[in-house]
Design a protein around this motif. Sequence first.
Motif, PDB file in Angstrom:
ATOM      1  N   GLY A   1      -8.491 -54.809 -21.865  1.00 28.35           N
ATOM      2  CA  GLY A   1      -8.704 -54.458 -23.461  1.00 28.35           C
ATOM      3  C   GLY A   1      -8.513 -53.269 -23.927  1.00 28.35           C
ATOM      4  N   GLY A   2      -8.340 -51.900 -22.962  1.00 29.78           N
ATOM      5  CA  GLY A   2      -7.880 -50.913 -23.251  1.00 29.78           C
ATOM      6  C   GLY A   2      -9.340 -50.235 -23.986  1.00 29.78           C
ATOM      7  N   PHE A   3      -9.031 -49.000 -24.662  1.00 26.51           N
ATOM      8  CA  PHE A   3     -10.096 -48.331 -25.337  1.00 26.51           C
ATOM      9  C   PHE A   3     -11.127 -49.123 -26.528  1.00 26.51           C
ATOM     10  CE2 PHE A   3     -11.985 -45.259 -28.216  1.00 26.51           C
ATOM     11  CZ  PHE A   3     -13.024 -44.884 -27.542  1.00 26.51           C
TER      12      PHE A   3
ATOM     13  N   VAL B   1     -26.598 -44.554 -20.875  1.00 28.05           N
ATOM     14  CA  VAL B   1     -26.152 -43.934 -19.775  1.00 28.05           C
ATOM     15  C   VAL B   1     -26.967 -43.878 -18.448  1.00 28.05           C
ATOM     16  CG1 VAL B   1     -24.851 -41.760 -18.393  1.00 28.05           C
ATOM     17  CG2 VAL B   1     -24.598 -42.426 -20.948  1.00 28.05           C
ATOM     18  N   THR B   2     -28.231 -43.443 -18.560  1.00 29.60           N
ATOM     19  CA  THR B   2     -29.036 -43.344 -17.382  1.00 29.60           C
ATOM     20  C   THR B   2     -29.699 -44.589 -17.020  1.00 29.60           C
ATOM     21  OG1 THR B   2     -30.941 -43.042 -18.962  1.00 29.60           O
ATOM     22  CG2 THR B   2     -29.801 -41.081 -18.128  1.00 29.60           C
ATOM     23  N   SER B   3     -29.679 -45.930 -17.915  1.00 33.41           N
ATOM     24  CA  SER B   3     -30.128 -47.091 -17.484  1.00 33.41           C
ATOM     25  C   SER B   3     -29.092 -47.857 -16.653  1.00 33.41           C
ATOM     26  CB  SER B   3     -30.166 -47.767 -18.959  1.00 33.41           C
ATOM     27  OG  SER B   3     -29.111 -48.288 -19.422  1.00 33.41           O
ATOM     28  N   GLU B   4     -27.725 -47.472 -16.798  1.00 42.64           N
ATOM     29  CA  GLU B   4     -26.779 -48.040 -16.037  1.00 42.64           C
ATOM     30  C   GLU B   4     -27.014 -47.394 -14.530  1.00 42.64           C
ATOM     31  OE1 GLU B   4     -22.948 -48.972 -17.406  1.00 42.64           O
ATOM     32  OE2 GLU B   4     -23.454 -49.443 -19.497  1.00 42.64           O
ATOM     33  N   TYR B   5     -27.076 -46.221 -14.396  1.00 39.72           N
ATOM     34  CA  TYR B   5     -27.168 -45.257 -13.189  1.00 39.72           C
ATOM     35  C   TYR B   5     -28.512 -46.128 -12.457  1.00 39.72           C
ATOM     36  CZ  TYR B   5     -23.372 -42.215 -13.632  1.00 39.72           C
ATOM     37  OH  TYR B   5     -22.144 -42.034 -14.018  1.00 39.72           O
ATOM     38  N   ALA B   6     -29.539 -46.101 -13.077  1.00 41.85           N
ATOM     39  CA  ALA B   6     -30.746 -46.670 -12.583  1.00 41.85           C
ATOM     40  C   ALA B   6     -30.784 -48.064 -12.060  1.00 41.85           C
ATOM     41  CB  ALA B   6     -32.140 -46.783 -13.641  1.00 41.85           C
ATOM     42  N   THR B   7     -29.716 -48.957 -12.543  1.00 36.94           N
ATOM     43  CA  THR B   7     -29.905 -50.433 -12.050  1.00 36.94           C
ATOM     44  C   THR B   7     -28.384 -50.587 -11.304  1.00 36.94           C
ATOM     45  OG1 THR B   7     -28.608 -50.959 -14.298  1.00 36.94           O
ATOM     46  CG2 THR B   7     -31.128 -51.175 -14.056  1.00 36.94           C
ATOM     47  N   SER B   8     -27.687 -49.347 -11.049  1.00 42.99           N
ATOM     48  CA  SER B   8     -26.132 -49.363 -10.372  1.00 42.99           C
ATOM     49  C   SER B   8     -25.361 -50.328 -11.286  1.00 42.99           C
ATOM     50  CB  SER B   8     -26.590 -49.975  -9.082  1.00 42.99           C
ATOM     51  OG  SER B   8     -27.236 -49.054  -8.145  1.00 42.99           O
ATOM     52  N   SER B   9     -25.364 -50.865 -12.628  1.00 40.64           N
ATOM     53  CA  SER B   9     -24.772 -51.421 -13.255  1.00 40.64           C
ATOM     54  C   SER B   9     -23.505 -50.658 -13.688  1.00 40.64           C
ATOM     55  CB  SER B   9     -25.309 -52.099 -14.669  1.00 40.64           C
ATOM     56  OG  SER B   9     -26.021 -51.265 -15.350  1.00 40.64           O
ATOM     57  N   ILE B  10     -23.431 -49.266 -13.668  1.00 42.91           N
ATOM     58  CA  ILE B  10     -22.424 -48.311 -14.095  1.00 42.91           C
ATOM     59  C   ILE B  10     -21.172 -48.769 -13.184  1.00 42.91           C
ATOM     60  CG2 ILE B  10     -23.067 -46.575 -12.151  1.00 42.91           C
ATOM     61  CD1 ILE B  10     -21.593 -46.012 -15.740  1.00 42.91           C
ATOM     62  N   ARG B  11     -21.586 -49.212 -11.815  1.00 46.25           N
ATOM     63  CA  ARG B  11     -20.434 -49.620 -10.967  1.00 46.25           C
ATOM     64  C   ARG B  11     -19.397 -50.769 -11.556  1.00 46.25           C
ATOM     65  NH1 ARG B  11     -23.774 -49.521  -5.164  1.00 46.25           N
ATOM     66  NH2 ARG B  11     -24.083 -47.288  -4.985  1.00 46.25           N
ATOM     67  N   THR B  12     -20.277 -51.659 -12.017  1.00 44.09           N
ATOM     68  CA  THR B  12     -19.482 -52.570 -12.859  1.00 44.09           C
ATOM     69  C   THR B  12     -18.879 -52.197 -14.141  1.00 44.09           C
ATOM     70  OG1 THR B  12     -21.271 -54.231 -12.270  1.00 44.09           O
ATOM     71  CG2 THR B  12     -19.942 -54.959 -13.999  1.00 44.09           C
ATOM     72  N   SER B  13     -19.367 -51.306 -14.901  1.00 45.87           N
ATOM     73  CA  SER B  13     -18.866 -50.763 -16.184  1.00 45.87           C
ATOM     74  C   SER B  13     -17.395 -50.103 -15.590  1.00 45.87           C
ATOM     75  CB  SER B  13     -19.800 -49.764 -16.865  1.00 45.87           C
ATOM     76  OG  SER B  13     -20.942 -50.586 -17.432  1.00 45.87           O
ATOM     77  N   LEU B  14     -17.401 -49.189 -14.401  1.00 48.30           N
ATOM     78  CA  LEU B  14     -16.179 -48.473 -13.986  1.00 48.30           C
ATOM     79  C   LEU B  14     -15.348 -49.457 -13.340  1.00 48.30           C
ATOM     80  CD1 LEU B  14     -18.056 -45.265 -12.636  1.00 48.30           C
ATOM     81  CD2 LEU B  14     -16.921 -45.663 -14.847  1.00 48.30           C
ATOM     82  N   LEU B  15     -15.842 -50.543 -12.950  1.00 39.29           N
ATOM     83  CA  LEU B  15     -14.778 -51.299 -12.230  1.00 39.29           C
ATOM     84  C   LEU B  15     -14.053 -52.112 -13.509  1.00 39.29           C
ATOM     85  CD1 LEU B  15     -13.669 -53.124  -9.822  1.00 39.29           C
ATOM     86  CD2 LEU B  15     -15.671 -54.794 -10.358  1.00 39.29           C
ATOM     87  N   TRP B  16     -14.650 -52.594 -14.741  1.00 41.55           N
ATOM     88  CA  TRP B  16     -13.967 -53.209 -15.735  1.00 41.55           C
ATOM     89  C   TRP B  16     -13.188 -52.216 -16.427  1.00 41.55           C
ATOM     90  CZ3 TRP B  16     -13.071 -58.325 -15.797  1.00 41.55           C
ATOM     91  CH2 TRP B  16     -13.772 -59.135 -15.336  1.00 41.55           C
ATOM     92  N   VAL B  17     -13.673 -51.000 -16.533  1.00 44.43           N
ATOM     93  CA  VAL B  17     -12.721 -49.881 -17.186  1.00 44.43           C
ATOM     94  C   VAL B  17     -12.420 -48.796 -16.264  1.00 44.43           C
ATOM     95  CG1 VAL B  17     -12.949 -48.429 -19.256  1.00 44.43           C
ATOM     96  CG2 VAL B  17     -14.388 -50.352 -19.408  1.00 44.43           C
TER      97      VAL B  17
END
Length: 265
Positions: free
Chosen positions: A20-22, A94-110
């Motif tokens: 989906g790009g940006f 931002v910090t909630s995603e690092y706390a739950t490690s869901s930031i990895r999913t965000s970076l995987l999809w983007v």
Amino acid sequence: MSTAVTVDAPGRSAPRHSGGGFAGAVASEWTKLWSIRTPYVCLLVGVVVSVIFTFYYGSIARINDKPVQPVGNAPVSSVVLVQFALVILAMTTVTSEYATSSIRTSLLWVPVRHRVQLAKSLVTAVVAFVAGVVSGVLGMATAWVPFRGHATFEASKAISQLLAMGLYCALIAVLTVGVSFALRTAAGSVAVLFFLISALPSMLTGLGGPVLLAINDYLPQTAGGHFMLSDGAAPYPPPVAILIVLAWTAVAHLTGRFVLRGRDA
């Protein structure tokens, strides 16, 4: 999401998704923001604080018989408190995603990491801008009654201050996202942001002296206050004031980008 078609054998084709790009990243961040309770609580707290503070501001101006001033000065003064509701809102994205490690999913999809930061910055900036303008409108309406003749209303001045409040709040939100990506924890981000935005200006003003007061003039909250008031009391014109806030925001954003690109999630 767009779909491209590639041919891998005669007479056969297979779909290939290009992402989906940006725009897709922004849509995702917008959906994630409103799927949790934090933004609703933060915005409600911001409105309540603005109403209480502006009523108090107008009452004190009348009781102390202060000079007549634009009614917009009341909500502008309330920003020193209201902005922290927006700081918590932006930080949580931002910090909630690092706390739950869901930031990895965000970076995987983007996979283009900076798009994640840009998307979060854009979404929180839009929300903060609208929140700043709305709290300004409510603040003016609330303060008008207790002012009782100690305030003036001029449409052009009021609109100018409302837009200035929205812009300042938007930049503070982007600054918060940058600091949050750099530090990755809620405790660290809150400590640094509180010190930079509120504690340090209070310390420098309390200690006084020409050098410390001059340094204070170039901190984000002080420069933002000069920009929103635009009363001629600042040592520089309003365009310079907002450029100072923009410079702080850019430094925070670039620092967050550097950490995001250089460290594992």
